[in-house]
Scaffold this motif. Structure first.
Motif, PDB file in Angstrom:
ATOM      1  N   MET A 101       0.836  -1.200   0.000  1.00  0.00           N
ATOM      2  CA  MET A 101       0.000   0.000   0.000  1.00  0.00           C
ATOM      3  C   MET A 101       0.871   1.250   0.000  1.00  0.00           C
ATOM      4  N   THR A 102       0.471   2.240  -0.789  1.00  0.00           N
ATOM      5  CA  THR A 102       1.168   3.506  -0.783  1.00  0.00           C
ATOM      6  C   THR A 102       1.119   4.127   0.607  1.00  0.00           C
ATOM      7  N   GLN A 103       2.247   4.640   1.048  1.00  0.00           N
ATOM      8  CA  GLN A 103       2.279   5.267   2.355  1.00  0.00           C
ATOM      9  C   GLN A 103       1.526   6.587   2.305  1.00  0.00           C
ATOM     10  N   GLY A 104       0.771   6.863   3.357  1.00  0.00           N
ATOM     11  CA  GLY A 104       0.025   8.098   3.425  1.00  0.00           C
ATOM     12  C   GLY A 104      -1.147   7.937   4.363  1.00  0.00           C
ATOM     13  N   ALA A 105      -1.846   9.034   4.596  1.00  0.00           N
ATOM     14  CA  ALA A 105      -3.009   8.995   5.474  1.00  0.00           C
ATOM     15  C   ALA A 105      -4.075   8.079   4.885  1.00  0.00           C
ATOM     16  N   ILE A 106      -4.756   7.335   5.751  1.00  0.00           N
ATOM     17  CA  ILE A 106      -5.839   6.471   5.305  1.00  0.00           C
ATOM     18  C   ILE A 106      -7.062   7.349   5.024  1.00  0.00           C
ATOM     19  N   LEU A 107      -7.525   7.312   3.781  1.00  0.00           N
ATOM     20  CA  LEU A 107      -8.691   8.108   3.403  1.00  0.00           C
ATOM     21  C   LEU A 107      -9.990   7.375   3.669  1.00  0.00           C
ATOM     22  N   ILE A 108      -9.978   6.069   3.403  1.00  0.00           N
ATOM     23  CA  ILE A 108     -11.218   5.303   3.513  1.00  0.00           C
ATOM     24  C   ILE A 108     -10.886   3.912   4.025  1.00  0.00           C
ATOM     25  N   GLU A 109     -11.744   3.411   4.905  1.00  0.00           N
ATOM     26  CA  GLU A 109     -11.493   2.108   5.505  1.00  0.00           C
ATOM     27  C   GLU A 109     -12.812   1.368   5.674  1.00  0.00           C
ATOM     28  N   ILE A 136     -15.519  -7.687   4.734  1.00  0.00           N
ATOM     29  CA  ILE A 136     -14.526  -6.919   3.992  1.00  0.00           C
ATOM     30  C   ILE A 136     -13.730  -6.036   4.948  1.00  0.00           C
ATOM     31  N   ASP A 137     -12.429  -6.225   4.961  1.00  0.00           N
ATOM     32  CA  ASP A 137     -11.498  -5.332   5.645  1.00  0.00           C
ATOM     33  C   ASP A 137     -10.594  -4.723   4.581  1.00  0.00           C
ATOM     34  N   LEU A 138     -10.588  -3.411   4.484  1.00  0.00           N
ATOM     35  CA  LEU A 138      -9.853  -2.749   3.408  1.00  0.00           C
ATOM     36  C   LEU A 138      -9.474  -1.345   3.845  1.00  0.00           C
ATOM     37  N   LYS A 139      -8.211  -0.987   3.620  1.00  0.00           N
ATOM     38  CA  LYS A 139      -7.737   0.370   3.869  1.00  0.00           C
ATOM     39  C   LYS A 139      -7.165   0.924   2.575  1.00  0.00           C
ATOM     40  N   ILE A 140      -7.534   2.151   2.261  1.00  0.00           N
ATOM     41  CA  ILE A 140      -7.026   2.807   1.062  1.00  0.00           C
ATOM     42  C   ILE A 140      -6.463   4.154   1.473  1.00  0.00           C
ATOM     43  N   ALA A 141      -5.215   4.375   1.105  1.00  0.00           N
ATOM     44  CA  ALA A 141      -4.493   5.558   1.553  1.00  0.00           C
ATOM     45  C   ALA A 141      -4.499   6.649   0.493  1.00  0.00           C
ATOM     46  N   ALA A 142      -4.022   7.809   0.899  1.00  0.00           N
ATOM     47  CA  ALA A 142      -3.928   8.946  -0.013  1.00  0.00           C
ATOM     48  C   ALA A 142      -3.037   8.615  -1.200  1.00  0.00           C
ATOM     49  N   GLN A 143      -3.448   9.069  -2.365  1.00  0.00           N
ATOM     50  CA  GLN A 143      -2.713   8.990  -3.623  1.00  0.00           C
ATOM     51  C   GLN A 143      -2.469   7.548  -4.076  1.00  0.00           C
ATOM     52  N   GLU A 144      -3.447   6.688  -3.848  1.00  0.00           N
ATOM     53  CA  GLU A 144      -3.417   5.345  -4.419  1.00  0.00           C
ATOM     54  C   GLU A 144      -4.303   5.291  -5.660  1.00  0.00           C
ATOM     55  N   PHE A 145      -3.958   4.386  -6.564  1.00  0.00           N
ATOM     56  CA  PHE A 145      -4.754   4.111  -7.763  1.00  0.00           C
ATOM     57  C   PHE A 145      -5.097   2.627  -7.700  1.00  0.00           C
ATOM     58  N   VAL A 146      -6.322   2.322  -7.278  1.00  0.00           N
ATOM     59  CA  VAL A 146      -6.705   0.972  -6.889  1.00  0.00           C
ATOM     60  C   VAL A 146      -7.742   0.414  -7.853  1.00  0.00           C
ATOM     61  N   ALA A 147      -7.492  -0.783  -8.355  1.00  0.00           N
ATOM     62  CA  ALA A 147      -8.454  -1.513  -9.168  1.00  0.00           C
ATOM     63  C   ALA A 147      -9.198  -2.509  -8.286  1.00  0.00           C
ATOM     64  N   ILE A 148     -10.512  -2.559  -8.426  1.00  0.00           N
ATOM     65  CA  ILE A 148     -11.316  -3.618  -7.828  1.00  0.00           C
ATOM     66  C   ILE A 148     -11.770  -4.518  -8.955  1.00  0.00           C
ATOM     67  N   THR A 149     -11.348  -5.768  -8.925  1.00  0.00           N
ATOM     68  CA  THR A 149     -11.629  -6.703  -9.999  1.00  0.00           C
ATOM     69  C   THR A 149     -12.325  -7.945  -9.446  1.00  0.00           C
ATOM     70  N   GLY A 150     -12.817  -8.756 -10.378  1.00  0.00           N
ATOM     71  CA  GLY A 150     -13.484  -9.994 -10.013  1.00  0.00           C
ATOM     72  C   GLY A 150     -14.507 -10.349 -11.066  1.00  0.00           C
ATOM     73  N   PRO A 151     -14.974 -11.596 -11.060  1.00  0.00           N
ATOM     74  CA  PRO A 151     -15.980 -12.004 -12.046  1.00  0.00           C
ATOM     75  C   PRO A 151     -17.311 -11.310 -11.810  1.00  0.00           C
ATOM     76  N   SER A 152     -18.185 -11.376 -12.789  1.00  0.00           N
ATOM     77  CA  SER A 152     -19.526 -10.803 -12.637  1.00  0.00           C
ATOM     78  C   SER A 152     -20.210 -11.422 -11.425  1.00  0.00           C
ATOM     79  N   GLY A 153     -20.859 -10.574 -10.632  1.00  0.00           N
ATOM     80  CA  GLY A 153     -21.549 -11.064  -9.452  1.00  0.00           C
ATOM     81  C   GLY A 153     -20.664 -11.259  -8.238  1.00  0.00           C
ATOM     82  N   SER A 154     -19.406 -10.809  -8.326  1.00  0.00           N
ATOM     83  CA  SER A 154     -18.480 -11.028  -7.206  1.00  0.00           C
ATOM     84  C   SER A 154     -18.607  -9.971  -6.114  1.00  0.00           C
ATOM     85  N   GLY A 155     -19.365  -8.910  -6.364  1.00  0.00           N
ATOM     86  CA  GLY A 155     -19.566  -7.878  -5.359  1.00  0.00           C
ATOM     87  C   GLY A 155     -18.752  -6.619  -5.565  1.00  0.00           C
ATOM     88  N   LYS A 156     -18.154  -6.461  -6.748  1.00  0.00           N
ATOM     89  CA  LYS A 156     -17.286  -5.303  -6.988  1.00  0.00           C
ATOM     90  C   LYS A 156     -18.041  -3.982  -6.839  1.00  0.00           C
TER      91      LYS A 156
END
Length: 245
Positions: free
Chosen positions: A1-9, A29-49
């Motif tokens: 994960m990119t270092q930086g403040a956690i924007l969303i968790e 779901i446990d997930l942390k996303i920090a400042a200045q990240e470029f994050v892809a959420i992937t998965g098959p159809s119906g996976s909850g993306k």
């Protein structure tokens, strides 16, 4: 994960649709996303993306668990408080742009600013024009959506997502309805938001080529995260980032 403040968790987030046969959209779901990240959420159809994206964006509420925005718990917020958080901290881009057909590009971009109410009419108009010009749409700002191409409409949608200068942009299949040329243009816009403007972008995508070019990939199957890994750096090493605020 990119270092930086956690924007969303997301902390233990589960979403179950009630009914005779309840349907679990995402689970634990446990997930942390920090400042200045470029994050892809992937998965098959119906996976909850998309379900996960809507939960992160406060467009839906979890059955269990909690979503925090900039460290602030959202479950106990009133709907008015959540709406203000969405307007101030989050920008949204969807597969189908959802521009209002009777409004010009300029007025579509001004809509979130009007809802937030922090700028004067002149300031809103100036900011909207500057955003559209930055995306190569200076000559199209007075056109209605039906007078523009699909790629142009999606660029208007990205400009609208940035209207209130949010730190976080959430995109649901933003290139899914576009041809290859327009898809690449929109992808580069999102890439530049991270690299040149210091934004965080989280995008649901079926395009595995695009996902591989993002900084991090979160892969879902049956509503659960089964993989969360950084993407390989481009040839020559780590991407240089120019944070301009």
């Amino acid at each position: 994960m990119t270092q930086g403040a956690i924007l969303i968790e997301a902390k233990g987030v589960t979403r179950i649709l009630p009914g005779i046969v309840p349907v679990t959209l995402v689970q634990d779901i446990d997930l942390k996303i920090a400042a200045q990240e470029f994050v892809a959420i992937t998965g098959p159809s119906g996976s909850g993306k998309s379900s996960l994206l809507y939960l992160l964006g406060l467009l839906d509420m979890p059955t269990e668990g909690e979503v925090l925005i900039r460290g602030h718990a959202t479950a106990q917020m009133s709907e008015t408080e959540r709406a203000q958080t969405r307007l101030a901290d989050l920008g949204f881009v969807f597969q189908f742009h959802f521009l209002l057909p009777e409004f010009s590009a300029l007025n579509n971009v001004m809509l979130p600013m009007r809802a937030l109410g922090r700028l004067s009419p002149r300031q809103m108009r100036t900011r909207a024009a500057e955003l559209l010009a930055a995306f190569g749409l200076a000559d199209h700002m007075h056109k209605r959506p039906d007078q523009m191409s699909g790629g142009q409409r999606q660029r208007v949608a990205v400009a609208r997502a940035l209207a209130n200068d949010p730190p976080l942009v959430l995109a649901d299949e933003p290139t899914g309805s576009l041809d290859s040329v327009s898809s690449e243009q929109v992808f580069q816009l999102l890439r530049d938001l991270v690299d040149k403007n210091g934004k965080t972008v989280v995008a649901v995508t079926h395009n595995l080529d695009f996902a591989a070019r993002m900084d991090r990939r979160v892969h879902l199957i049956d509503g659960r995260i089964v993989q969360d890994r950084a993407a390989a750096p481009p040839p020559g090493g780590t991407r240089e980032r120019q944070k301009t605020g």
